[in-house]
Design an enzyme around this catalytic site. Structure first.
Site, PDB file in Angstrom:
ATOM      1  N   GLU A 176      -4.489  -7.003  15.356  1.00 35.81           N
ATOM      2  CA  GLU A 176      -4.022  -5.675  14.949  1.00 35.81           C
ATOM      3  C   GLU A 176      -5.176  -4.671  15.054  1.00 35.81           C
ATOM      4  OE1 GLU A 176      -0.390  -4.965  12.150  1.00 35.81           O
ATOM      5  OE2 GLU A 176      -2.183  -4.980  10.921  1.00 35.81           O
ATOM      6  N   HIS A 199      -3.878 -33.511  18.882  1.00 36.34           N
ATOM      7  CA  HIS A 199      -2.743 -34.285  19.389  1.00 36.34           C
ATOM      8  C   HIS A 199      -1.657 -33.376  19.929  1.00 36.34           C
ATOM      9  CE1 HIS A 199      -4.387 -38.000  17.619  1.00 36.34           C
ATOM     10  NE2 HIS A 199      -4.936 -37.129  16.788  1.00 36.34           N
ATOM     11  N   GLY A 217      -4.778  -2.225   5.391  1.00 39.96           N
ATOM     12  CA  GLY A 217      -3.986  -3.366   4.927  1.00 39.96           C
ATOM     13  C   GLY A 217      -4.661  -4.704   5.193  1.00 39.96           C
ATOM     14  N   ARG A 218      -5.117  -4.907   6.432  1.00 40.89           N
ATOM     15  CA  ARG A 218      -5.681  -6.216   6.779  1.00 40.89           C
ATOM     16  C   ARG A 218      -7.092  -6.412   6.223  1.00 40.89           C
ATOM     17  NH1 ARG A 218      -4.566  -2.918  10.794  1.00 40.89           N
ATOM     18  NH2 ARG A 218      -6.140  -2.169  12.248  1.00 40.89           N
ATOM     19  N   LYS A 266       9.582  -0.507  14.114  1.00 40.99           N
ATOM     20  CA  LYS A 266      10.109  -0.160  12.785  1.00 40.99           C
ATOM     21  C   LYS A 266      11.138   0.948  12.899  1.00 40.99           C
ATOM     22  CE  LYS A 266       5.856  -0.772  10.094  1.00 40.99           C
ATOM     23  NZ  LYS A 266       4.901  -0.057   9.269  1.00 40.99           N
ATOM     24  N   GLU A 302      10.604  -4.606   4.455  1.00 39.68           N
ATOM     25  CA  GLU A 302      10.704  -6.000   4.023  1.00 39.68           C
ATOM     26  C   GLU A 302      10.348  -6.144   2.545  1.00 39.68           C
ATOM     27  OE1 GLU A 302       9.113  -4.822   6.652  1.00 39.68           O
ATOM     28  OE2 GLU A 302       9.194  -6.195   8.371  1.00 39.68           O
ATOM     29  N   LYS A 328       0.839  -1.200   0.000  1.00 40.16           N
ATOM     30  CA  LYS A 328       0.000   0.000   0.000  1.00 40.16           C
ATOM     31  C   LYS A 328       0.878   1.256   0.000  1.00 40.16           C
ATOM     32  CE  LYS A 328      -3.515   2.174   2.912  1.00 40.16           C
ATOM     33  NZ  LYS A 328      -4.446   1.992   4.020  1.00 40.16           N
TER      34      LYS A 328
HETATM   35  C1  G6Q Z   1      -2.456  -3.926   8.142  1.00 41.49           C
HETATM   36  C2  G6Q Z   1      -1.253  -3.193   8.461  1.00 41.49           C
HETATM   37  C3  G6Q Z   1       0.022  -3.854   7.995  1.00 41.49           C
HETATM   38  C4  G6Q Z   1       0.373  -3.592   6.546  1.00 41.49           C
HETATM   39  C5  G6Q Z   1       1.810  -4.029   6.307  1.00 41.49           C
HETATM   40  C6  G6Q Z   1       2.243  -3.845   4.876  1.00 41.49           C
HETATM   41  O1  G6Q Z   1      -3.571  -3.553   8.389  1.00 41.49           O
HETATM   42  O2  G6Q Z   1      -1.381  -1.905   8.018  1.00 41.49           O
HETATM   43  O3  G6Q Z   1       0.036  -5.237   8.221  1.00 41.49           O
HETATM   44  O4  G6Q Z   1      -0.508  -4.262   5.705  1.00 41.49           O
HETATM   45  O5  G6Q Z   1       2.650  -3.324   7.156  1.00 41.49           O
HETATM   46  O6  G6Q Z   1       2.118  -2.509   4.504  1.00 41.49           O
HETATM   47  P1  G6Q Z   1       2.268  -2.078   3.012  1.00 41.49           P
HETATM   48  O7  G6Q Z   1       1.164  -2.685   2.219  1.00 41.49           O
HETATM   49  O8  G6Q Z   1       2.204  -0.581   3.009  1.00 41.49           O
HETATM   50  O9  G6Q Z   1       3.601  -2.580   2.521  1.00 41.49           O
END
Ligand code: G6Q
Length: 566
Positions: free
Chosen positions: A365, A396, A279-280, A524, A224, A218
């Site tokens: 989150e 198990h 994001g989620r 971060k 990463e 996003k």
């Molecule tokens: C989700 C968070 C988080 C996000 C990641 C990746 O709700 O905001 O998990 O999706 O940090 O972010 P980017 O899509 O910006 O790389």
């Protein structure tokens, strides 16, 4: 928050949330019913399962194995109403800025709304933009799947690697896994971790000439993902020997067009989404491109249609017959009135094995927050720890604690009536275990029942007395059963959206913002600083680490020293 509920008014007038009338009524009621055993509740009411079950388009939600009476449900619904759940749903649908700490609307529901009804954010209808991106996703995914979109050397794309993390990974990775039985396109893999092993293991057997990378981010700034994206570009360009190959082997999913262009991906290969998609909650957006590539756009559209069905239900069903409202309020019941610190999610379907990880992010989150809408410390519990593994494997491993441990862990059992693969009696056995566990957790085994069994087996009385306490189960352990007729794109879409709304309902009741995630920022920032320090140390510069505590300082030094000497 842009709506004002009865409870908001009371809290703002100085009444602590647990002191408001609906909470106090529930606390008093809990003292009355805590001693009731589920066996007794079932014995008293032969219709309990029918009365405490709801159905939505082939999805059964059975909440009869919960420690609730009609009275409990009335009070929980009263709490939902007084907390403003209906108004909150309405505010979401209107596109109000309900993510107020980031000044954003929360409109993942628009992504799957279909139809022509306008949905506006700041006076602008977002639907035409959504339709345009979906159309581009359709034509791109079809071109790749038909082999018409060629790699730089003219070969078709046979593998897709999604580079993304968190919300840009967990949802689409879970969905691609869950719909594995429908996968008929290029193989789709996911690289999320900055750990190089993730990239290496995902790409070691791939042919660069036939590989497409999706950079899913996003913000297009996530450490990463950008590290993996740069590594992927090097991997590709070194193999194909030409920078121009990037145009045929990279696409981007992002809201940040400038950063995408700076990376070298053309606007024509960029699928956009918007800041009102968290994001989620983004699998329904361009972030779902990997899904469309794996199973085809039509099935991605069915996933959206399933979610739309769940949205319709959440927004229109009366609170007392509303699956996500009940899911959310049952969570509140155990979290706030029984002190249950965790919730287990137990899919009895291998294809759903990533569902707990996906849900973990969605729930933890969203609702892992400690201040309320007005910025005050909560003073009561919010989101629980969510965890789980597929059954029967979990049986198990950790089910012992669920049955006989000292923790109360409410469980969500998720099962599928008709399996993807019919193989002998596997599925009958799987379902038998699935159902038996909910029964065992509920019933337990009383001491007199254990004693009778041992006696029948000829155990002498002394040994029997010693064994009974170990072999008895208290039972009364609550669970929901969610049973899908089949695991299809449609039913999966419903399932995901029901959980999304359940999480929202809880956030409203707890008076928190379920849509921000400031808690992930500090790590971060600190990682960025430590990375700089490590690099300078490795280059032989003197670095003053005294601003760190002694543990952090020693760890930085050891990593550098061992690396240099190793
Ligand atoms: C989700 C968070 C988080 C996000 C990641 C990746 O709700 O905001 O998990 O999706 O940090 O972010 P980017 O899509 O910006 O790389």
């Amino acid at each position: 928050m842009l709506f004002d509920s009865e409870i908001d008014r009371q809290v703002r007038a100085g009444t602590a949330l647990p002191e408001t009338a609906p909470w106090r009524a529930l606390a008093a009621h809990q003292r009355e019913v805590a001693g009731l055993h589920l066996r007794e509740l079932f014995d008293r009411d032969p219709e309990r399962a029918q009365r405490f079950s709801l159905e939505l388009d082939g999805l059964l939600f059975d909440y009869s194995k919960h420690r609730v009476t009609d009275g409990t449900l009335r009070l929980l619904i009263e709490l939902a109403r007084a907390s403003g759940v209906p108004e909150a749903f309405a505010a979401m649908r209107r596109g109000d800025g309900i993510n107020w700490t980031e000044n954003r609307a929360v409109l993942h529901i628009a992504l799957r709304a279909g139809g022509d009804r306008p949905i506006t954010v700041d006076g602008t209808d977002v639907m035409p933009g959504i339709r345009a991106v979906l159309e581009r996703m359709r034509s791109f995914s079809e071109a790749v799947r038909r082999g018409e979109w060629k790699g730089f050397t003219g070969r078709p794309i046979r593998a897709v690697v999604n580079l993304g993390i968190g919300g840009s990974d967990l949802g689409p990775a879970m969905v691609c896994e869950a719909l594995g039985a429908y996968a008929d396109g290029p193989q789709v893999r996911f690289v999320s971790n900055v750990d190089a092993s993730d990239f290496v293991s995902a790409t070691c057997d791939l042919d660069p000439a036939e590989t497409l990378f999706i950079v899913a981010s996003k913000t297009f700034t996530t450490q990463e993902t950008m590290t993996n994206a740069h590594t992927a570009r090097r991997w590709l360009v070194e193999a194909l020997g030409d920078e121009r190959a990037v145009a045929r082997h990279f696409v981007a999913l992002s809201t940040n067009r400038g950063a995408v262009a700076a990376f070298g991906i053309d606007a024509s290969a960029t699928f956009e989404f918007w800041d009102w998609v968290g994001g989620r909650y983004s699998s329904w957006s361009a972030i779902g491109l990997s899904i469309a590539l794996a199973v085809g756009f039509e099935r991605f559209a069915e996933l959206l249609a399933g979610a739309r069905e769940a949205d319709r239900h959440a927004f229109e069903a009366p609170l007392a017959a509303n699956i996500p409202v009940l899911m959310g309020m049952l969570g509140v019941w155990y979290r706030n009135f029984f002190g249950a610190a965790s919730r287990a999610v137990l899919p009895y379907d291998r294809y759903l094995r990533r569902f707990p990880a996906y849900l973990q992010q969605l729930d933890m989150e969203s609702n892992g927050k400690a201040v309320d809408r007005d910025g005050r410390a909560l003073g009561y519990a919010s989101g629980p720890v969510v965890w789980g593994e597929p059954g029967t494997n979990g049986q198990h491993a950790f089910f012992q604690l669920l049955h006989q441990g000292t923790e109360l862990v409410p469980c969500d059992f998720i099962g599928v009536v008709n399996p993807a693969h019919e193989l002998g009696d596997h599925h009958r056995k799987l379902l038998a275990n699935f159902i038996a566990q909910t029964e065992a957790l509920m019933r337990g085994r009383r001491a007199d029942e254990v004693a009778a069994e041992l006696r029948a087996a000829g155990i002498d009385e002394d040994a029997l007395r010693a064994l009974v306490p170990h072999r008895a189960f208290a039972g009364n352990r609550p669970s929901s059963t969610i049973l899908l007729d089949r695991l299809t794109p449609h039913s999966l879409g419903m399932l995901m959206a029901l959980y999304e709304h359940a999480v929202f309902v809880q956030g409203v009741v707890w008076r928190i913002n379920s849509f921000d995630q400031w808690g992930v920022e500090l790590g971060k920032v600190l990682a960025g600083a430590i990375l700089g320090e490590q690099e300078r140390l490795l280059a032989g510069d003197a670095v003053d680490l005294s601003r760190h505590d002694s543990s952090t300082q020693a760890l930085i030094e050891r990593c550098v020293a061992r690396r240099a000497s190793g």
